[in-house]
Design a protein around this motif. Structure first.
Motif, mmCIF file in Angstrom:
data_model
loop_
_atom_site.group_PDB
_atom_site.id
_atom_site.type_symbol
_atom_site.label_atom_id
_atom_site.label_comp_id
_atom_site.label_asym_id
_atom_site.label_seq_id
_atom_site.Cartn_x
_atom_site.Cartn_y
_atom_site.Cartn_z
ATOM 1 N N MET A 1 0.854 -1.192 0.000
ATOM 2 C CA MET A 1 0.000 0.000 0.000
ATOM 3 C C MET A 1 0.893 1.246 0.000
ATOM 4 N N ARG A 2 0.554 2.206 -0.849
ATOM 5 C CA ARG A 2 1.383 3.389 -0.990
ATOM 6 C C ARG A 2 0.741 4.579 -0.288
ATOM 7 N N VAL A 3 1.479 5.176 0.629
ATOM 8 C CA VAL A 3 1.022 6.379 1.325
ATOM 9 C C VAL A 3 1.329 7.578 0.439
ATOM 10 N N VAL A 4 0.307 8.364 0.099
ATOM 11 C CA VAL A 4 0.505 9.460 -0.858
ATOM 12 C C VAL A 4 0.278 10.842 -0.259
ATOM 13 N N LYS A 5 -0.364 10.909 0.921
ATOM 14 C CA LYS A 5 -0.629 12.220 1.515
ATOM 15 C C LYS A 5 -0.778 12.098 3.023
ATOM 16 N N LYS A 6 -0.205 13.041 3.756
ATOM 17 C CA LYS A 6 -0.323 13.079 5.208
ATOM 18 C C LYS A 6 -1.464 14.012 5.611
ATOM 19 N N ILE A 7 -2.356 13.526 6.469
ATOM 20 C CA ILE A 7 -3.386 14.378 7.055
ATOM 21 C C ILE A 7 -2.915 14.874 8.414
ATOM 22 N N ASN A 8 -2.421 13.956 9.231
ATOM 23 C CA ASN A 8 -1.720 14.315 10.461
ATOM 24 C C ASN A 8 -0.760 13.169 10.782
ATOM 25 N N ASN A 10 -0.959 10.614 12.470
ATOM 26 C CA ASN A 10 -1.527 9.271 12.612
ATOM 27 C C ASN A 10 -2.588 8.929 11.572
ATOM 28 N N VAL A 11 -2.796 9.805 10.595
ATOM 29 C CA VAL A 11 -3.806 9.570 9.555
ATOM 30 C C VAL A 11 -3.218 9.955 8.203
ATOM 31 N N VAL A 12 -3.315 9.042 7.229
ATOM 32 C CA VAL A 12 -2.735 9.288 5.903
ATOM 33 C C VAL A 12 -3.699 8.831 4.813
ATOM 34 N N VAL A 13 -3.513 9.388 3.627
ATOM 35 C CA VAL A 13 -4.246 8.954 2.450
ATOM 36 C C VAL A 13 -3.357 7.982 1.685
ATOM 37 N N CYS A 14 -3.929 6.848 1.267
ATOM 38 C CA CYS A 14 -3.150 5.800 0.607
ATOM 39 C C CYS A 14 -3.812 5.359 -0.691
ATOM 40 N N LEU A 15 -3.052 4.633 -1.478
ATOM 41 C CA LEU A 15 -3.570 3.920 -2.643
ATOM 42 C C LEU A 15 -3.314 2.439 -2.426
ATOM 43 N N ASP A 16 -4.382 1.625 -2.576
ATOM 44 C CA ASP A 16 -4.190 0.192 -2.391
ATOM 45 C C ASP A 16 -3.626 -0.433 -3.666
ATOM 46 N N GLN A 17 -3.515 -1.742 -3.700
ATOM 47 C CA GLN A 17 -2.893 -2.439 -4.828
ATOM 48 C C GLN A 17 -3.673 -2.298 -6.128
ATOM 49 N N HIS A 18 -4.960 -1.885 -6.014
ATOM 50 C CA HIS A 18 -5.788 -1.683 -7.197
ATOM 51 C C HIS A 18 -5.889 -0.210 -7.595
ATOM 52 N N GLY A 19 -5.125 0.638 -6.882
ATOM 53 C CA GLY A 19 -5.159 2.072 -7.181
ATOM 54 C C GLY A 19 -6.326 2.801 -6.562
ATOM 55 N N GLU A 21 -8.283 4.807 -3.668
ATOM 56 C CA GLU A 21 -7.888 5.700 -2.576
ATOM 57 C C GLU A 21 -8.594 5.327 -1.277
ATOM 58 N N LEU A 22 -7.865 5.367 -0.193
ATOM 59 C CA LEU A 22 -8.431 5.117 1.121
ATOM 60 C C LEU A 22 -7.718 5.960 2.161
ATOM 61 N N VAL A 23 -8.350 6.102 3.310
ATOM 62 C CA VAL A 23 -7.734 6.777 4.450
ATOM 63 C C VAL A 23 -7.376 5.723 5.478
ATOM 64 N N ALA A 24 -6.147 5.761 5.967
ATOM 65 C CA ALA A 24 -5.672 4.781 6.942
ATOM 66 C C ALA A 24 -5.313 5.470 8.250
ATOM 67 N N PHE A 25 -5.725 4.845 9.345
ATOM 68 C CA PHE A 25 -5.377 5.300 10.688
ATOM 69 C C PHE A 25 -4.298 4.372 11.253
ATOM 70 N N GLY A 26 -3.371 4.938 11.995
ATOM 71 C CA GLY A 26 -2.355 4.130 12.657
ATOM 72 C C GLY A 26 -1.285 5.025 13.254
ATOM 73 N N LYS A 27 -0.810 4.671 14.426
ATOM 74 C CA LYS A 27 0.154 5.512 15.135
ATOM 75 C C LYS A 27 1.438 5.683 14.314
ATOM 76 N N GLY A 28 1.768 6.953 14.035
ATOM 77 C CA GLY A 28 3.010 7.272 13.355
ATOM 78 C C GLY A 28 3.006 7.106 11.854
#
Length: 280
Positions: A1-8, A10-19, A21-28
Motif C-alpha cells: 500500500m502506498r502512502v501518498v498524503k499526510k493528514i496528520n 496518525n492519519v494518511v491517504v493511501c492507494l491500495d494495490q488496485h489504485g 484511494e483510502l484513508v488509513a489510521f495508525g500511530k506514526g
C-alpha cells in the motif's frame, strides 16, 4: 500500500494495490516523508474507502485520539446492537465527542438533559452510551456529565435510519433549508460557501431539527436554561438570527420551538459566522 498524503501524524491517504484511494489510521503513519510504501500493515488500525470532502475536513479538525475513542465505542455498539449501523458513524460520533468536550470546557456548569424515556425505549443504545461516557472520561481524564449517555445513545438510534435524502419530504425540507440559509446571509450581509464542512454540518443539524419538530419530539428539558441564557446574553445577534430561523420553521410546521432547540441553532449559526469571519 502506498502512502501518498499526510493528514496528520496518525492519519494518511493511501492507494491500495488496485489504485483505490483510502484513508488509513495508525500511530506514526504520517511521520515518514510521503510518498512511501507501507509494508507493515500491522501499523494500520482502521481504513476507510470513498470518504467525501466533509470527512477529510473533520480529520483535520479533530484529534486522532478522539477518532480512536469513537472507533472503540462503535465496535462496542456493533456487539450490542443487532441492527446495521451507518458506516460513517465513527466520524459523526467523533464530531459529537469533540463538541461535547468543547462545551464542557466553555460551559462547565451546564448540564444537558438525561432522558429516561430514551433509556426505556432504546436500552441497547443507552448501554453503549454508558460505556462511551466511562471510556471517554477514563482515557481523557475528564468528567463528561451523565446526560451525554442520552446524546450518544441517540447518535446510535439515528445511525440506524435510512439516509435522509431518501425521505419523501426531503424536497420540502430542502426548500426550508435554502430559506434558512438566506436568513443568515441577509442578517449578516455575507455569502455562505455551501461546500464548506461547517455549513454541511449545520444542514445536517437542520434536517434533524425539522424532523424532530414534525414528529413533535423536540429537545425539551428544564435543566438547560442557564446555558441558554448565558449564550443569549453573550451573543444577542446570534440569538436574534436563531430566533428568526425558529420562527420561520414554526410558521411552516405549526410548531413552537423551545429554548433548547434555539440554543443549538445559536451554536451552529455562530460556527458559520465565525468561520466566515476568520476567512475574511
Amino acid at each position: 500500500m502506498r502512502v501518498v498524503k499526510k493528514i496528520n501524524n496518525n492519519v494518511v491517504v493511501c492507494l491500495d494495490q488496485h489504485g483505490e484511494e483510502l484513508v488509513a489510521f495508525g500511530k506514526g503513519l504520517g511521520f515518514q516523508k510521503v510518498p512511501y510504501e507501507l509494508t507493515d500493515m500491522t501499523k494500520v488500525t482502521m481504513t476507510f474507502y470513498k470518504l467525501n470532502y466533509q470527512y477529510y475536513q473533520l480529520l483535520k479538525e479533530i484529534p486522532t485520539e478522539i477518532f480512536d475513542l469513537s472507533a472503540a465505542i462503535v465496535e462496542r455498539a456493533q456487539a450490542l446492537i443487532p441492527r446495521i449501523l451507518n458506516p460513517n458513524m465513527i466520524f459523526s460520533l467523533a464530531d459529537h465527542i469533540n463538541f461535547a468536550i468543547t462545551r464542557l470546557t466553555h460551559y462547565k456548569s451546564a448540564q444537558l438533559p438525561f432522558s429516561y424515556d430514551v433509556e426505556q425505549l432504546y436500552p441497547q443504545e443507552t448501554d453503549v452510551g454508558y460505556y462511551a461516557v466511562r471510556l471517554i472520561n477514563r482515557r481523557l481524564n475528564i468528567q463528561l456529565p451523565v446526560s451525554e449517555v442520552t446524546a450518544i445513545a441517540m447518535h446510535f438510534v439515528n445511525s440506524q435510519t435510512n439516509d435522509l435524502a431518501t425521505n419523501s419530504s426531503v424536497n420540502s425540507d430542502d426548500e426550508m433549508i435554502k430559506i434558512i440559509t438566506k436568513i443568515i446571509e441577509q442578517e449578516y450581509e455575507l455569502r455562505i460557501n455551501q461546500t464548506e464542512f461547517t455549513y454541511n454540518r449545520f444542514v445536517m443539524h437542520l434536517r434533524y431539527y425539522i424532523k424532530r419538530m414534525k414528529k413533535h419530539e423536540q429537545i425539551s428539558e428544564n435543566d438547560n436554561s442557564k446555558l441558554f441564557n448565558t449564550m443569549r446574553h453573550d451573543e444577542p445577534e446570534i440569538y436574534l438570527v436563531a430566533k428568526r430561523i425558529a420562527d420561520y420553521v414554526d410558521s411552516q410546521l405549526d410548531t413552537n420551538s423551545n429554548d433548547d432547540e434555539l440554543f443549538y441553532l445559536m451554536i451552529y449559526v455562530k460556527r458559520i459566522v465565525n468561520k466566515i469571519n476568520t476567512q475574511a
